[in-house]
Scaffold this motif. Structure first.
Motif, PDB file in Angstrom:
ATOM      1  N   GLY A 293       0.797  -1.199   0.076  1.00  0.00           N
ATOM      2  CA  GLY A 293      -0.230  -0.021   0.243  1.00  0.00           C
ATOM      3  C   GLY A 293       0.876   1.079  -0.297  1.00  0.00           C
ATOM      4  N   VAL A 294       2.441   0.776   0.045  1.00  0.00           N
ATOM      5  CA  VAL A 294       3.220   2.251   0.083  1.00  0.00           C
ATOM      6  C   VAL A 294       2.822   2.680  -1.726  1.00  0.00           C
ATOM      7  N   THR A 295       2.624   3.999  -1.772  1.00  0.00           N
ATOM      8  CA  THR A 295       2.489   4.444  -3.123  1.00  0.00           C
ATOM      9  C   THR A 295       3.538   5.227  -3.458  1.00  0.00           C
ATOM     10  N   THR A 296       4.199   6.459  -1.817  1.00  0.00           N
ATOM     11  CA  THR A 296       5.082   7.185  -2.687  1.00  0.00           C
ATOM     12  C   THR A 296       6.050   6.848  -0.993  1.00  0.00           C
ATOM     13  N   ILE A 297       8.420   6.373  -2.071  1.00  0.00           N
ATOM     14  CA  ILE A 297       8.983   6.535  -0.782  1.00  0.00           C
ATOM     15  C   ILE A 297      10.226   7.524  -1.463  1.00  0.00           C
ATOM     16  N   ARG A 298      10.276   7.819  -0.263  1.00  0.00           N
ATOM     17  CA  ARG A 298      11.870   8.724  -0.689  1.00  0.00           C
ATOM     18  C   ARG A 298      13.213   8.091   0.146  1.00  0.00           C
ATOM     19  N   ASN A 299      14.138   8.256  -0.944  1.00  0.00           N
ATOM     20  CA  ASN A 299      14.829   7.743  -0.886  1.00  0.00           C
ATOM     21  C   ASN A 299      16.651   8.249  -0.544  1.00  0.00           C
ATOM     22  N   LEU A 300      17.013   8.857   0.261  1.00  0.00           N
ATOM     23  CA  LEU A 300      17.496   9.183   0.865  1.00  0.00           C
ATOM     24  C   LEU A 300      19.620   8.615   1.026  1.00  0.00           C
ATOM     25  N   ASN A 301      20.545   8.734   0.383  1.00  0.00           N
ATOM     26  CA  ASN A 301      21.738   8.227  -0.284  1.00  0.00           C
ATOM     27  C   ASN A 301      22.167   6.857  -0.048  1.00  0.00           C
TER      28      ASN A 301
ATOM     29  N   ASP B 191      26.348   4.670  -6.689  1.00  0.00           N
ATOM     30  CA  ASP B 191      26.260   4.763  -7.805  1.00  0.00           C
ATOM     31  C   ASP B 191      24.912   4.908  -8.736  1.00  0.00           C
ATOM     32  N   GLY B 192      24.086   5.617  -8.229  1.00  0.00           N
ATOM     33  CA  GLY B 192      22.568   6.136  -9.871  1.00  0.00           C
ATOM     34  C   GLY B 192      22.033   5.340  -9.343  1.00  0.00           C
ATOM     35  N   ILE B 193      21.906   3.769  -8.058  1.00  0.00           N
ATOM     36  CA  ILE B 193      20.926   2.623  -8.645  1.00  0.00           C
ATOM     37  C   ILE B 193      19.015   3.343  -8.090  1.00  0.00           C
ATOM     38  N   ASP B 194      19.451   4.572  -6.848  1.00  0.00           N
ATOM     39  CA  ASP B 194      17.877   4.431  -6.581  1.00  0.00           C
ATOM     40  C   ASP B 194      17.791   5.915  -7.799  1.00  0.00           C
ATOM     41  N   LEU B 195      18.728   6.934  -9.092  1.00  0.00           N
ATOM     42  CA  LEU B 195      17.734   7.380  -9.927  1.00  0.00           C
ATOM     43  C   LEU B 195      17.364   6.363 -10.930  1.00  0.00           C
ATOM     44  N   ALA B 196      18.377   5.238 -11.105  1.00  0.00           N
ATOM     45  CA  ALA B 196      17.781   3.778 -11.924  1.00  0.00           C
ATOM     46  C   ALA B 196      16.980   3.681 -11.891  1.00  0.00           C
ATOM     47  N   MET B 197      15.811   2.990 -10.126  1.00  0.00           N
ATOM     48  CA  MET B 197      14.926   2.269 -10.261  1.00  0.00           C
ATOM     49  C   MET B 197      13.780   3.577 -10.352  1.00  0.00           C
ATOM     50  N   ARG B 198      14.271   4.809  -9.837  1.00  0.00           N
ATOM     51  CA  ARG B 198      13.089   5.950 -10.218  1.00  0.00           C
ATOM     52  C   ARG B 198      12.504   5.967 -11.822  1.00  0.00           C
ATOM     53  N   ASP B 199      13.367   6.223 -12.435  1.00  0.00           N
ATOM     54  CA  ASP B 199      13.349   6.331 -13.189  1.00  0.00           C
ATOM     55  C   ASP B 199      12.591   5.142 -14.701  1.00  0.00           C
ATOM     56  N   LEU B 200      12.788   3.761 -13.463  1.00  0.00           N
ATOM     57  CA  LEU B 200      12.627   2.793 -14.691  1.00  0.00           C
ATOM     58  C   LEU B 200      11.100   2.772 -14.148  1.00  0.00           C
TER      59      LEU B 200
ATOM     60  N   PRO C  64       6.564   1.762  -6.068  1.00  0.00           N
ATOM     61  CA  PRO C  64       5.834   3.282  -5.487  1.00  0.00           C
ATOM     62  C   PRO C  64       6.748   4.562  -6.540  1.00  0.00           C
ATOM     63  N   ARG C  65       5.467   5.460  -6.732  1.00  0.00           N
ATOM     64  CA  ARG C  65       7.017   6.235  -7.003  1.00  0.00           C
ATOM     65  C   ARG C  65       7.872   6.176  -6.337  1.00  0.00           C
ATOM     66  N   MET C  66       9.422   7.118  -7.112  1.00  0.00           N
ATOM     67  CA  MET C  66      10.181   7.731  -5.965  1.00  0.00           C
ATOM     68  C   MET C  66      10.995   8.980  -5.806  1.00  0.00           C
ATOM     69  N   PHE C  67      11.059   9.414  -4.624  1.00  0.00           N
ATOM     70  CA  PHE C  67      11.994  10.696  -4.710  1.00  0.00           C
ATOM     71  C   PHE C  67      13.153  10.225  -4.465  1.00  0.00           C
ATOM     72  N   VAL C  68      13.960  10.894  -4.556  1.00  0.00           N
ATOM     73  CA  VAL C  68      16.001  10.645  -4.618  1.00  0.00           C
ATOM     74  C   VAL C  68      16.708  11.188  -4.132  1.00  0.00           C
ATOM     75  N   SER C  69      17.807  11.095  -3.196  1.00  0.00           N
ATOM     76  CA  SER C  69      18.568  12.171  -3.366  1.00  0.00           C
ATOM     77  C   SER C  69      20.305  11.644  -3.898  1.00  0.00           C
ATOM     78  N   GLY C  70      20.448  10.034  -4.387  1.00  0.00           N
ATOM     79  CA  GLY C  70      21.781  10.598  -4.528  1.00  0.00           C
ATOM     80  C   GLY C  70      22.563   9.905  -3.433  1.00  0.00           C
ATOM     81  N   LEU C  71      23.756  10.228  -3.724  1.00  0.00           N
ATOM     82  CA  LEU C  71      24.386  10.350  -2.163  1.00  0.00           C
ATOM     83  C   LEU C  71      24.405  11.808  -1.621  1.00  0.00           C
ATOM     84  N   GLY C  72      24.752  11.075  -0.337  1.00  0.00           N
ATOM     85  CA  GLY C  72      24.462  13.073   0.471  1.00  0.00           C
ATOM     86  C   GLY C  72      26.015  13.806   0.888  1.00  0.00           C
ATOM     87  N   ILE C  73      25.506  14.663   1.344  1.00  0.00           N
ATOM     88  CA  ILE C  73      26.351  15.589   1.832  1.00  0.00           C
ATOM     89  C   ILE C  73      27.138  15.261   3.312  1.00  0.00           C
TER      90      ILE C  73
END
Length: 210
Positions: free
Chosen positions: A21-29, A32-41, A50-59
């Motif tokens: 039932g989770v339709t939207t998630i954030r992935n923080l940190n 290798d761009g894995i979160d970006l790839a999953m979001r785009d796919l 679920p729809r993904m909002f991602v941050s790539g590498l943390g600072i």
């Protein structure tokens, strides 16, 4: 493991999240761009999740740590932080993740890392480019400065004082307590290489969130 393999295997968890039932998630940190790839796919309809909002590498700040080295982009000083924020956003992220304090896994010291000036520079740089900033925080100092800096969300955030909480409400800053995160860490402590005393410290962090 190759990043493509990790992304492929991760689709199982993405589908489980959607089925729960989770339709939207954030992935923080993420590396290798894995979160970006999953979001785009997922957005392309080529992966179920679920729809993904991602941050790539943390600072993070540069500091002495035992191996393995922490995952993230190291930045020290206002200029370096601004450059890191722009670098993260240029990679295609939705959010910027910043580690405003220590805390997590084998480190429960809750010491502030970035200064207020560095946090403010990161937030301003991200907002100028239309992106939001999530600041990782354990302990009162990091949380206080993250809120003053105008972060969009505060992650974990144990030990906040009443004034900081009131300011969060005023500024409409989201609080992400990640209660299950700390509870799981405590439950699995015996199978992980945590230092002596971690069990007590982890339990203290968990109870501080209630």
């Amino acid at each position: 493991r190759h990043p493509a393999v990790t992304a492929f295997l991760a689709q199982e968890n993405a589908q489980k999240a959607l089925e729960a039932g989770v339709t939207t998630i954030r992935n923080l940190n993420s590396v290798d761009g894995i979160d970006l790839a999953m979001r785009d796919l997922i957005n392309m309809g080529k992966m179920i999740g679920p729809r993904m909002f991602v941050s790539g590498l943390g600072i993070r700040i540069t500091r002495s740590t035992a191996p393995p080295a922490p995952i993230g982009i190291m930045a020290d000083g206002v200029d370096a932080v601004i450059h890191a924020v722009r670098q993260v956003i240029a990679s295609g992220t939705d959010w910027v993740k910043m580690y405003g304090s220590t805390g997590g896994f084998d480190d429960v010291t809750q010491a502030q890392t970035f200064t207020f000036e560095e946090m403010k520079a990161a937030v301003d740089a991200a907002h100028t480019l239309g992106k939001k900033v999530a600041i990782h925080s354990y302990g009162p100092g990091g949380a206080r400065d993250a809120v003053r800096a105008g972060a969009d969300s505060l992650e974990h955030a144990t030990g906040m004082d009443d004034q900081t909480i009131a300011e969060m409400v005023k500024r409409k800053i989201y609080y992400i307590p990640t209660i299950d995160h700390n509870q799981l860490r405590g439950e699995r402590r015996h199978g992980l290489p945590f230092p002596a005393g971690h069990e007590t410290a982890a339990a203290r962090l968990h109870s501080a969130q209630f």
